[in-house]
Motif scaffolding. Sequence first.
Motif, short mmCIF file in Angstrom:
data_model
loop_
_atom_site.label_atom_id
_atom_site.label_comp_id
_atom_site.label_asym_id
_atom_site.label_seq_id
_atom_site.Cartn_x
_atom_site.Cartn_y
_atom_site.Cartn_z
N THR A 741 5.33 1.94 -1.99
CA THR A 741 4.97 2.94 -0.93
C THR A 741 3.56 2.58 -0.39
O THR A 741 2.56 2.49 -1.01
N ILE A 742 3.67 2.31 0.87
CA ILE A 742 2.46 2.25 1.73
C ILE A 742 2.02 3.78 2.23
O ILE A 742 3.01 4.48 2.70
N GLN A 743 0.89 4.04 2.10
CA GLN A 743 0.28 5.37 2.59
C GLN A 743 -1.03 5.20 3.26
O GLN A 743 -2.02 4.47 2.75
N ILE A 744 -1.15 5.98 4.59
CA ILE A 744 -2.17 5.97 5.29
C ILE A 744 -2.29 7.25 5.75
O ILE A 744 -1.27 7.87 6.55
N SER A 745 -3.12 8.40 5.21
CA SER A 745 -3.52 9.49 5.86
C SER A 745 -2.21 10.35 5.04
O SER A 745 -1.83 9.85 3.87
#
Length: 754
Positions: A741-745
Motif C-alpha cells: 500500500t502506497i500512502q501520501i497524506s
Amino acid sequence: MKNAILLLSAFLICGAGWSQETKNKKADIDAKVASLLSKMTLEEKVGQMTQITVTVFEDPAKPGYFDAAKLKQGIQDYHIGSILNVPNPGAPTTKRWQETMTAITNEANKTRLKIPVLYGIDAIHGASYTAGATLFPQQIGLAATFNTNLVKRGAEISAYETRASSIPWVFSPDLDFPRNPAWSRMWESFGEDAYLSAQMAVALVDGFERNDVGSKYSVASCMKHYIGYGSTTTGKDRTPSIIPERILRQYDLTIYEAAIKAGAKSVMVSSGEINGTPVHSSKHLLTDILKNELGFKGVVVTDWKDIIYLNTRHKVAETKRDAVRIAVMAGIDMSMVPEEFSFYTDLVDLVQKGEVPMSRIDDAVTRILRMKFELNLFENTVANLKDYPKFGSEEHILEAYKTAAESITLLKNKDAVLPLNKTDKILVTGATANSMKYLNGGWSYNWQGENSDVYAADKSTILEAFQNKLGKENVLYTPGADLEKEDDAEIAKAVELAKNASKIVLCLGEKNYTETPGDISDIYISKSQIKLAQALSKLNKPIVLVLNEGRPRLISDFEDKMSAVVQCYLPGNEGGRALVDILYGDVNPSGRLPYNYPRYPNSLEKYNRKYTESISENEQNNDAKYEKSYLPQFEFGTGLSYTTFAYSNLKIDKTEISTTDEIQVSVDVTNSGKRAGKESVLLYLSDNFASITPEVKALKRFEKISLEPNETKTVKFTLNQKDLQFVNQDLKWIAEKGTFTIQISNLKKDFLLK
C-alpha cells in the motif's frame, strides 16, 4: 531530433571524458601513495596512524600557542600523522587558525619525507570552532527541513568556512540511528527514520566534498559513529546496545551505505558495544562488513581514547598494548589516542614482534596517505585568507537563516492563535528565551557550547529578536524559571507581568550539552519549567509554547493548556530571528518532525512501529475504558502551516508488478489557502503481509515544494525493487509476493507484487 542526438552524443563524450579523468587521477594518486609507502620506515608508518589533540603541544605559560619542543617531538620523533581539536581557549579567528596550521606545516616540512599533517575538527553545524563563522541548525533541525538541497548548500558553506580556517577534515555527518529519546546525542542525528537519514547524509557528504575534495573550498567528511551508537538500552551515552544483525542491516547500515556511495572519505567508530562486543574490537563489523562487503576504501578512525577504553572500560583487553593489537587487527586505521603516545610505542613493538603483520599497517597507511593526496595536502595545507571573502558573509548568514526558518516546526495552532499580531502586547518568558547557548547547543565554539553568548554576542536571542521587531518598550520579559532550580518568586513575577499582556510566548527547553554531560534519567521537561507553564495557564490567556531542545522532553503535563506549540530544535545563530519571523507570519512555517514526540516515558514507539505495538484492547473487547497504546504527543512528519494543502489524484502506473519492475507514482498537491507556503510531500509504503513482521508504514520518498495560493503541482516519485525489500533471518534483502500500500497524506493505492 538531429540536434537532440548531437546533444546526447556530446553529453556522453563529456561523461566518458570525466570518467576517464577520474580514473586517471585515481591511478596517479595510487602510484604516489605506493611510491611514498615504499620509502617509509615502520616508525613513520605507525606515526601516520597516530592522532593527537592539539593542546598536548601547547606552552602551559601561553595557552593556545605551541611549545616548539613539544611540537617537534610529536611530528619529528613520533611522526604523528594527524592532529585534532581546538587550541585554548577555543574558537580562534581564521587568522589564528592560519598561524596554528602554518606552525604545524613548517614542522612537518622539516621531516625526512615531508608528509603533511591531517587536521580534523568537529565542525558539525558550520565551522563551529572558528570565531565569526556561520552556524546552521544542528542536524536534527536539518532533518526537519525535509529539504536536501538546502542541507547540501549549508554543507558547502560549512566546507568553505572550515577550509578558510585551514582545516581540511570535518567529523561530520553524524549517521547515528537513535532509538531512545533520552540519548544525549539525538540532536546530532537526523532522527528516527533510516531513509530520511540516508538522504540527508548524502546531502551533507555531497556538500562537504563537492566531487572534488582537493578543492580549497571542500573538506573530507567523516561519517560517525559506526555503528549502533545511538541505540543504547539505557539511553545513556556510551553504554551497551543489544541489536540483532538483521536490524543493523535493515536500518543503521543503510545510512552508512548511502554515505559511502556518495563518496565519504572517512568513518569514525562508535564508542559503544553491540551484543557484548565493543565495535573497536569487531573485525566482523569493521573489516568484513565495512571494508570488504561495502567496499569502503577510506580511513577508519577511532573516537576519543577508545582503544585505551578497550582495556579500562570494556575490559576486553588486559593491557593497553593488547587493546592496540585487538583494535588494529579488527580494522582500525587511525587512533584518536589522543593525549599520549602509547598507541605509537605499543604498535611499533607489536609489529616488531610479529603480533601485527606489516600488511595490516600498510593497508591503514595507504588509506591515510590516499586521503591526504585526495585533499591536495601535499600541495597546500594553509589557507590564503584572501581566497575566502565570503567567510561569515551576509550571503552565508542568509542561508543559515533560511535553513533555520525551514526547520522550525509548528506542531499545534489552536484557534489560529498564530501568527501573532504586532499590535498585541507580548510577554516573553521562559528559561531559554534569552541565551544563544540554547539556540546553538553543544559543539558550538567549544565542546559543551557554554560560550555561545560570548562568541555570538552580535546575534539575537529569542527575546532580542522580539525586541528588534517590536521595540523593547513593546515586549515584556522576565525569565520566569530556571532550567532546573524552582523559583516561586520568579514564577510569581511572570504571572504578574502576564496580566498586562494579551499573549504569552513561553520559551522552554534544555541546557546546552553533548555526550555524557547530557545524560538524563527523566525525559519529562524539568519540574521548574512545568511549574511555570501550569501557573501561566491559570490566567486563561493564549500561550505559545516555544521548545528549544535537542530531544523531545515530555510536555504532556501541560500541552493541552497551550494554544500553540512550536518546535525549534537547536536552530543555530539565526534561529531567534527566524522563529520570531515565523511567529508573526513574515515566514510561513514548513518544518516537520523527524521523530515521534512521545506522550509518556514508557511509551516510546516509533512511527514505523510493528502492528503489535499498536494493539488497542478495545479492538478485542470493545471496552472504551482502554486507551489505544500508540498515542504519541505528535507523530513523525507532523508540521503545520499558515495555509492549507489539499492532496488529490493519487496515481500509480501499475497495479501489478514483477520482481524487476519499477512503479511510477504521482499526486496533485494544491495550496488551498490564502498564503504562499512550502509543503513536504511524504510517501509511505506498507508491506501488508510478510514472513518478518512488517512495519505499519515506512517513509520511502519525500519532496519539498513551494506553492502559491490556488496553485497545483504534480509530484512524481519512482519506487524500485529495493523499496519493497526487507532483511530476512538469513541476513538477505528480499521482497515477498503480495500486496503493498502506497500512502501520501490521506490517500492510498494498492499494488500487487507477483
